[in-house]
Design a protein around this motif. Sequence first.
Motif, mmCIF file in Angstrom:
data_model
loop_
_atom_site.group_PDB
_atom_site.id
_atom_site.type_symbol
_atom_site.label_atom_id
_atom_site.label_comp_id
_atom_site.label_asym_id
_atom_site.label_seq_id
_atom_site.Cartn_x
_atom_site.Cartn_y
_atom_site.Cartn_z
ATOM 1 N N LEU A 210 0.823 -1.212 0.000
ATOM 2 C CA LEU A 210 0.000 0.000 0.000
ATOM 3 C C LEU A 210 0.858 1.263 0.000
ATOM 4 O O LEU A 210 0.515 2.259 -0.647
ATOM 5 N N GLY A 211 1.991 1.218 0.703
ATOM 6 C CA GLY A 211 2.852 2.395 0.766
ATOM 7 C C GLY A 211 3.472 2.737 -0.567
ATOM 8 O O GLY A 211 3.474 3.898 -0.991
ATOM 9 N N VAL A 212 4.000 1.729 -1.256
ATOM 10 C CA VAL A 212 4.594 1.968 -2.578
ATOM 11 C C VAL A 212 3.547 2.508 -3.540
ATOM 12 O O VAL A 212 3.792 3.454 -4.302
ATOM 13 N N ALA A 213 2.345 1.915 -3.505
ATOM 14 C CA ALA A 213 1.275 2.367 -4.400
ATOM 15 C C ALA A 213 0.869 3.803 -4.097
ATOM 16 O O ALA A 213 0.710 4.631 -5.003
ATOM 17 N N SER A 214 0.698 4.121 -2.801
ATOM 18 C CA SER A 214 0.257 5.474 -2.437
ATOM 19 C C SER A 214 1.317 6.520 -2.767
ATOM 20 O O SER A 214 0.997 7.614 -3.232
ATOM 21 N N PHE A 215 2.603 6.193 -2.547
ATOM 22 C CA PHE A 215 3.670 7.129 -2.890
ATOM 23 C C PHE A 215 3.716 7.364 -4.399
ATOM 24 O O PHE A 215 3.872 8.502 -4.863
ATOM 25 N N GLY A 216 3.572 6.287 -5.168
ATOM 26 C CA GLY A 216 3.598 6.431 -6.625
ATOM 27 C C GLY A 216 2.452 7.260 -7.143
ATOM 28 O O GLY A 216 2.624 8.148 -7.999
ATOM 29 N N ILE A 217 1.237 6.994 -6.622
ATOM 30 C CA ILE A 217 0.059 7.757 -7.053
ATOM 31 C C ILE A 217 0.185 9.217 -6.648
ATOM 32 O O ILE A 217 -0.132 10.130 -7.429
ATOM 33 N N ALA A 218 0.653 9.458 -5.414
ATOM 34 C CA ALA A 218 0.768 10.835 -4.931
ATOM 35 C C ALA A 218 1.782 11.631 -5.735
ATOM 36 O O ALA A 218 1.542 12.787 -6.101
ATOM 37 N N ILE A 219 2.923 11.018 -6.039
ATOM 38 C CA ILE A 219 3.947 11.718 -6.821
ATOM 39 C C ILE A 219 3.417 12.019 -8.222
ATOM 40 O O ILE A 219 3.601 13.122 -8.757
ATOM 41 N N GLY A 220 2.726 11.039 -8.817
ATOM 42 C CA GLY A 220 2.191 11.260 -10.161
ATOM 43 C C GLY A 220 1.128 12.334 -10.203
ATOM 44 O O GLY A 220 1.084 13.154 -11.123
ATOM 45 N N ALA A 221 0.249 12.362 -9.178
ATOM 46 C CA ALA A 221 -0.868 13.310 -9.178
ATOM 47 C C ALA A 221 -0.476 14.696 -8.697
ATOM 48 O O ALA A 221 -0.978 15.702 -9.202
ATOM 49 N N LEU A 222 0.423 14.762 -7.701
ATOM 50 C CA LEU A 222 0.774 16.044 -7.113
ATOM 51 C C LEU A 222 1.983 16.701 -7.773
ATOM 52 O O LEU A 222 2.009 17.917 -7.965
ATOM 53 N N VAL A 223 2.986 15.900 -8.133
ATOM 54 C CA VAL A 223 4.196 16.446 -8.740
ATOM 55 C C VAL A 223 4.076 16.502 -10.259
ATOM 56 O O VAL A 223 4.620 17.398 -10.908
ATOM 57 N N GLY A 224 3.339 15.541 -10.832
ATOM 58 C CA GLY A 224 3.193 15.494 -12.288
ATOM 59 C C GLY A 224 2.686 16.787 -12.906
ATOM 60 O O GLY A 224 3.273 17.290 -13.873
ATOM 61 N N PRO A 225 1.591 17.393 -12.360
ATOM 62 C CA PRO A 225 1.108 18.653 -12.928
ATOM 63 C C PRO A 225 2.141 19.767 -12.893
ATOM 64 O O PRO A 225 2.181 20.610 -13.791
ATOM 65 N N ALA A 226 2.988 19.797 -11.840
ATOM 66 C CA ALA A 226 4.036 20.828 -11.781
ATOM 67 C C ALA A 226 5.045 20.646 -12.912
ATOM 68 O O ALA A 226 5.497 21.619 -13.526
ATOM 69 N N ILE A 227 5.387 19.382 -13.212
ATOM 70 C CA ILE A 227 6.305 19.100 -14.320
ATOM 71 C C ILE A 227 5.658 19.480 -15.644
ATOM 72 O O ILE A 227 6.293 20.068 -16.529
ATOM 73 N N GLN A 228 4.372 19.158 -15.769
ATOM 74 C CA GLN A 228 3.655 19.520 -16.990
ATOM 75 C C GLN A 228 3.563 21.027 -17.152
ATOM 76 O O GLN A 228 3.651 21.554 -18.269
ATOM 77 N N ALA A 229 3.390 21.735 -16.031
ATOM 78 C CA ALA A 229 3.335 23.203 -16.103
ATOM 79 C C ALA A 229 4.656 23.775 -16.593
ATOM 80 O O ALA A 229 4.695 24.731 -17.371
ATOM 81 N N ARG A 230 5.775 23.174 -16.141
ATOM 82 C CA ARG A 230 7.084 23.629 -16.607
ATOM 83 C C ARG A 230 7.253 23.375 -18.085
ATOM 84 O O ARG A 230 7.801 24.185 -18.824
ATOM 85 N N ILE A 231 6.758 22.213 -18.557
ATOM 86 C CA ILE A 231 6.798 21.910 -19.987
ATOM 87 C C ILE A 231 5.959 22.925 -20.763
ATOM 88 O O ILE A 231 6.327 23.388 -21.837
ATOM 89 N N THR A 232 4.817 23.274 -20.161
ATOM 90 C CA THR A 232 3.928 24.247 -20.800
ATOM 91 C C THR A 232 4.616 25.590 -20.972
ATOM 92 O O THR A 232 4.540 26.227 -22.027
ATOM 93 N N LYS A 233 5.316 26.038 -19.913
ATOM 94 C CA LYS A 233 6.007 27.329 -19.987
ATOM 95 C C LYS A 233 7.127 27.290 -21.011
ATOM 96 O O LYS A 233 7.426 28.286 -21.668
ATOM 97 N N THR A 234 7.768 26.129 -21.144
ATOM 98 C CA THR A 234 8.890 26.004 -22.068
ATOM 99 C C THR A 234 8.419 25.929 -23.518
ATOM 100 O O THR A 234 8.949 26.608 -24.405
ATOM 101 N N LEU A 235 7.391 25.123 -23.765
ATOM 102 C CA LEU A 235 6.930 24.895 -25.135
ATOM 103 C C LEU A 235 5.796 25.823 -25.546
ATOM 104 O O LEU A 235 5.470 25.913 -26.729
ATOM 105 N N GLY A 236 5.154 26.479 -24.554
ATOM 106 C CA GLY A 236 4.083 27.400 -24.881
ATOM 107 C C GLY A 236 2.780 26.715 -25.248
ATOM 108 O O GLY A 236 1.953 27.291 -25.942
ATOM 109 N N LYS A 237 2.563 25.482 -24.795
ATOM 110 C CA LYS A 237 1.289 24.820 -25.073
ATOM 111 C C LYS A 237 0.909 23.928 -23.906
ATOM 112 O O LYS A 237 1.747 23.396 -23.204
#
Length: 394
Positions: A210-237
């Motif tokens: 359960l811990g590995v699953a929850s950490f993986g889901i949390a990182i993907g859901a909480l950190v993923g959008p921040a990475i996508q936002a950085r990609i957005t600022k870089t590529l403009g889309k």
Amino acid sequence: MVGERLVERLPENWQWVVTTRAAVALSLTVALLSVATGVVNIEQPYADFGPFVGYVPEVVSQTVGFTGALTGFLMLASALALRRGLRAGWYATVILMPVTAIQGLLQASPYSIPLVVLSLISLPTLLITRRHFTRSVQLSTTQLAAGGALVGVQAYGTFGAFALQEDFDGIDHILDAFYFTLVTSSTVGYGDIGPTSPQAQLFTMSVVVLGVASFGIAIGALVGPAIQARITKTLGKMTDSQLELLENHVLVLGYGELTEPIIDELGRSDMPFAVITKKRDVAADLNERGITTIVGNPSDEAPLERAHIERANAVVVATNNDAEDALAVLTARELAPEVRIVTAVTDRENQKKLERAGADAVLSPAVIGGSLLVRSAMGGDDSALIDRILEQEN
């Protein structure tokens, strides 16, 4: 607010000092000082210094050094939130700022003097600039669920291990149980605490899964959008996963003279919205400001479909060109027959054409602005005038 009155009373040539940049810079400096002094006071022997000499045990001053470093890292996160204009970041920083000052005093070390002084100086600056931090944190259902799952698994492991402490080697109190859960669920596993019975082994395996699953889901859901936002600022889309979150939003088609006031008004109302513009430099600037922006022709079907026009509450067409407005209205009406479409007209002779294209309301900013100016000069009620203008326009 008291802070706003203080800003107004400042001499005009000093008002520029009290800005969001000053608040962010001071918060970052305090955060870095808190980390540095915390680490130094962990390593340094106990020093008889400060107003609490003889009252603060050595173990407390060393513990406060450790927690001071932790508070500093938390303040780094709150300062980044301040930089984005988030109200939650302002509240977090206002709470953490006096905490760092108290920790500096309890550390009973001369190295903590700059931290205490700067923390006390920074707090009034934060209070004065409060009105500049108005953006709210918007978390999706997926992000809330992921965070809840992570907290839930940690609670499950902590209370479960504490309840089974007789079956574990090394768990004597609740802190031991939390430590075991954290290092186990994060797959660090130091091995200093281990199960001694089959029941405890089964429980430990459940914590790992359960811990590995929850950490993986949390990182993907909480950190993923921040990475996508950085990609957005870089590529403009915008990425498709970010656009999937759009629902019950206002879609602004085009970028003209009216767009900035529209964006400001939507921002103040906390209503979700997105902008479609074919100007890449404008899109990059809007994305940098955290505004959902799609690069594309507002009269093309593809960008409107990416922005999920079928789920929009309203469409505002503001290309500052009547011909382009008409094409955008036609496309929007074809893709979303039920959505309300409002547009501005630069030449009043084109009003009927825009209405035939499918606009529900066609407004003339020049007429409204001129009438409001006269009405304001005469001290009249603007709301009644706006209603009358809207009736005349339609």
